[in-house]
Design a protein around this motif. Structure first.
Motif, PDB file in Angstrom:
ATOM      1  N   ILE A 123       0.904  -1.202  -0.068  1.00 16.03           N
ATOM      2  CA  ILE A 123       0.054  -0.207  -0.077  1.00 16.03           C
ATOM      3  C   ILE A 123       0.828   1.159  -0.073  1.00 16.03           C
ATOM      4  N   TYR A 124       0.466   2.057  -1.051  1.00 20.50           N
ATOM      5  CA  TYR A 124       1.545   3.255  -0.763  1.00 20.50           C
ATOM      6  C   TYR A 124       0.594   4.333  -1.517  1.00 20.50           C
ATOM      7  N   PRO A 125       1.083   5.562  -1.127  1.00 22.65           N
ATOM      8  CA  PRO A 125       2.144   6.289  -0.270  1.00 22.65           C
ATOM      9  C   PRO A 125       1.688   6.081   1.219  1.00 22.65           C
ATOM     10  N   ASN A 126       2.637   5.970   2.150  1.00 24.67           N
ATOM     11  CA  ASN A 126       2.283   5.779   3.511  1.00 24.67           C
ATOM     12  C   ASN A 126       3.457   6.577   4.400  1.00 24.67           C
ATOM     13  N   PRO A 127       3.066   7.421   4.828  1.00 26.04           N
ATOM     14  CA  PRO A 127       1.779   8.230   5.098  1.00 26.04           C
ATOM     15  C   PRO A 127       0.937   8.810   3.753  1.00 26.04           C
ATOM     16  N   VAL A 128      -0.178   8.756   3.956  1.00 26.08           N
ATOM     17  CA  VAL A 128      -1.078   9.248   2.869  1.00 26.08           C
ATOM     18  C   VAL A 128      -2.036  10.332   3.186  1.00 26.08           C
ATOM     19  N   LYS A 129      -2.310  11.324   2.047  1.00 25.67           N
ATOM     20  CA  LYS A 129      -3.149  12.234   2.324  1.00 25.67           C
ATOM     21  C   LYS A 129      -4.456  12.115   1.747  1.00 25.67           C
ATOM     22  N   ASP A 130      -4.543  11.645   0.420  1.00 26.19           N
ATOM     23  CA  ASP A 130      -5.759  11.761  -0.151  1.00 26.19           C
ATOM     24  C   ASP A 130      -6.093  10.390  -0.844  1.00 26.19           C
ATOM     25  N   ARG A 131      -5.040   9.522  -1.489  1.00 30.92           N
ATOM     26  CA  ARG A 131      -5.531   8.479  -2.119  1.00 30.92           C
ATOM     27  C   ARG A 131      -4.394   7.399  -2.036  1.00 30.92           C
ATOM     28  N   ILE A 132      -4.934   6.144  -1.820  1.00 29.38           N
ATOM     29  CA  ILE A 132      -3.898   5.113  -1.550  1.00 29.38           C
ATOM     30  C   ILE A 132      -3.837   4.408  -2.938  1.00 29.38           C
ATOM     31  N   TYR A 133      -2.674   3.579  -3.157  1.00 30.23           N
ATOM     32  CA  TYR A 133      -2.386   2.741  -4.453  1.00 30.23           C
ATOM     33  C   TYR A 133      -2.178   1.319  -3.834  1.00 30.23           C
ATOM     34  N   PHE A 134      -2.252   0.327  -4.563  1.00 32.55           N
ATOM     35  CA  PHE A 134      -2.220  -1.138  -4.332  1.00 32.55           C
ATOM     36  C   PHE A 134      -1.223  -1.578  -5.436  1.00 32.55           C
ATOM     37  N   LYS A 135      -0.246  -2.629  -4.937  1.00 31.91           N
ATOM     38  CA  LYS A 135       0.581  -3.114  -5.890  1.00 31.91           C
ATOM     39  C   LYS A 135       0.809  -4.766  -5.181  1.00 31.91           C
ATOM     40  N   ASN A 136       0.300  -5.611  -6.145  1.00 35.45           N
ATOM     41  CA  ASN A 136       0.485  -7.189  -6.160  1.00 35.45           C
ATOM     42  C   ASN A 136       0.440  -7.527  -7.380  1.00 35.45           C
ATOM     43  N   PRO A 137       1.663  -8.189  -7.900  1.00 35.54           N
ATOM     44  CA  PRO A 137       1.776  -8.827  -9.232  1.00 35.54           C
ATOM     45  C   PRO A 137       0.836  -9.938  -9.661  1.00 35.54           C
ATOM     46  N   ASP A 138       0.243 -10.577  -8.599  1.00 32.39           N
ATOM     47  CA  ASP A 138      -0.769 -11.768  -8.812  1.00 32.39           C
ATOM     48  C   ASP A 138      -2.056 -11.492  -8.210  1.00 32.39           C
ATOM     49  N   LEU A 139      -2.425 -10.071  -8.285  1.00 35.17           N
ATOM     50  CA  LEU A 139      -3.979  -9.847  -7.903  1.00 35.17           C
ATOM     51  C   LEU A 139      -4.765  -9.925  -9.451  1.00 35.17           C
ATOM     52  N   SER A 140      -5.758 -10.730  -9.297  1.00 38.93           N
ATOM     53  CA  SER A 140      -6.640 -10.956 -10.393  1.00 38.93           C
ATOM     54  C   SER A 140      -8.033 -11.026 -10.085  1.00 38.93           C
ATOM     55  N   ASN A 141      -8.358 -11.093  -8.921  1.00 39.53           N
ATOM     56  CA  ASN A 141      -9.758 -11.003  -8.595  1.00 39.53           C
ATOM     57  C   ASN A 141     -10.196  -9.501  -7.919  1.00 39.53           C
ATOM     58  N   SER A 142     -11.400  -9.625  -7.633  1.00 40.51           N
ATOM     59  CA  SER A 142     -11.851  -8.473  -6.677  1.00 40.51           C
ATOM     60  C   SER A 142     -11.587  -8.483  -5.316  1.00 40.51           C
ATOM     61  N   VAL A 143     -11.265  -7.416  -4.430  1.00 36.82           N
ATOM     62  CA  VAL A 143     -10.800  -7.576  -3.495  1.00 36.82           C
ATOM     63  C   VAL A 143     -11.803  -6.654  -2.398  1.00 36.82           C
ATOM     64  N   GLU A 144     -11.800  -7.313  -1.183  1.00 32.52           N
ATOM     65  CA  GLU A 144     -12.240  -6.374  -0.143  1.00 32.52           C
ATOM     66  C   GLU A 144     -11.475  -5.571   0.552  1.00 32.52           C
ATOM     67  N   ILE A 145     -11.605  -4.490   0.855  1.00 36.98           N
ATOM     68  CA  ILE A 145     -10.576  -3.539   1.691  1.00 36.98           C
ATOM     69  C   ILE A 145     -11.201  -2.853   2.837  1.00 36.98           C
ATOM     70  N   THR A 146     -10.823  -3.299   3.974  1.00 37.21           N
ATOM     71  CA  THR A 146     -11.608  -2.739   5.354  1.00 37.21           C
ATOM     72  C   THR A 146     -10.291  -2.056   6.184  1.00 37.21           C
ATOM     73  N   PHE A 147     -10.916  -0.843   6.555  1.00 32.76           N
ATOM     74  CA  PHE A 147     -10.303   0.002   7.287  1.00 32.76           C
ATOM     75  C   PHE A 147     -10.557  -0.216   8.905  1.00 32.76           C
ATOM     76  N   TYR A 148      -9.411  -0.371   9.797  1.00 28.72           N
ATOM     77  CA  TYR A 148      -9.721  -0.548  11.239  1.00 28.72           C
ATOM     78  C   TYR A 148      -9.224   0.843  11.896  1.00 28.72           C
ATOM     79  N   ASP A 149      -9.682   1.403  12.897  1.00 32.15           N
ATOM     80  CA  ASP A 149      -8.874   2.287  13.673  1.00 32.15           C
ATOM     81  C   ASP A 149      -7.737   1.451  14.682  1.00 32.15           C
ATOM     82  N   VAL A 150      -7.097   2.077  15.570  1.00 31.53           N
ATOM     83  CA  VAL A 150      -6.202   1.472  16.625  1.00 31.53           C
ATOM     84  C   VAL A 150      -7.005   0.785  17.682  1.00 31.53           C
TER      85      VAL A 150
END
Length: 197
Positions: A123-150
């Motif tokens: 996940i980049y950039p980190n820290p982030v202001k507005d938009r995050i990007y994802f990188k994974n060479p094997d990603l081919s399906n849809s994904v579910e992304i969940t954010f949790y606070d501390v």
């Protein structure tokens, strides 16, 4: 699912221990805490404990520091002001009542921020202001992304198609702070820490 929650709980505890340090500054004339520049990392919290008999404030005197740093409100002896630093830089501050009451803090990049898993998911950039990007060479399906606070509370969840994920995700509405981001591909699950500016 049970394993995932146990993993998240362990990660939350580890992230909160390693991701954020809390520093205490005695906010009073002659305090040793103010005689040298405090060194902290992005994501660390600083608490000022007011120790003057006359109420004081804490004014931001930095050239480029965040506008929400400091307080103009006069606080009595025993009051606490705290601030989590999300940007690197050099911060200076002083009292508006007692000009001799001042200090400085140098904030550097957080060396403990995990940005990539051993499998190459990033996940980049980190820290982030507005938009995050994802990188994974094997990603081919849809994904579910969940954010949790501390504290482990879910604050955002999105299902994203693998074709759309390359365009990134808008996180501008998230509050500033430290989050755990869980990416579930259906076959595998990745969890990474993210700092939101």
């Amino acid at each position: 699912m049970k394993f995932t929650w146990i993993y998240i709980l362990i990660f939350i505890i580890a992230a909160s221990v390693s991701a954020q340090e809390t520093y205490i500054i005695k906010w009073g004339a002659g305090a040793k805490d103010l005689q040298s520049t405090l060194e902290v990392e992005v994501g660390d919290k600083v608490k000022w404990i007011f120790d003057e008999s006359i109420p004081q404030n804490l004014l931001n005197t930095s050239l480029k520091a965040s506008g929400d740093f400091g307080t103009k409100q006069l606080l009595p002896k025993g009051a606490v002001y705290e601030y989590v630093f999300s940007d690197k830089g050099f911060y200076t501050f002083q009292s508006g009542i007692n000009k001799n009451l001042k200090g400085s803090i140098r904030v550097s990049e957080n060396s403990s921020v995990l940005t990539q898993t051993k499998d190459g998911f990033k996940i980049y950039p980190n820290p982030v202001k507005d938009r995050i990007y994802f990188k994974n060479p094997d990603l081919s399906n849809s994904v579910e992304i969940t954010f949790y606070d501390v504290l482990g509370k879910m604050v955002k969840r999105n299902a994203i198609d693998s074709g759309v994920i390359q365009g990134g995700m808008d996180v501008s509405r998230l509050k500033r702070g430290v989050y755990l981001v869980q990416i579930d591909t259906g076959a595998r699950s990745f969890t990474q820490k993210l700092i939101k500016d």
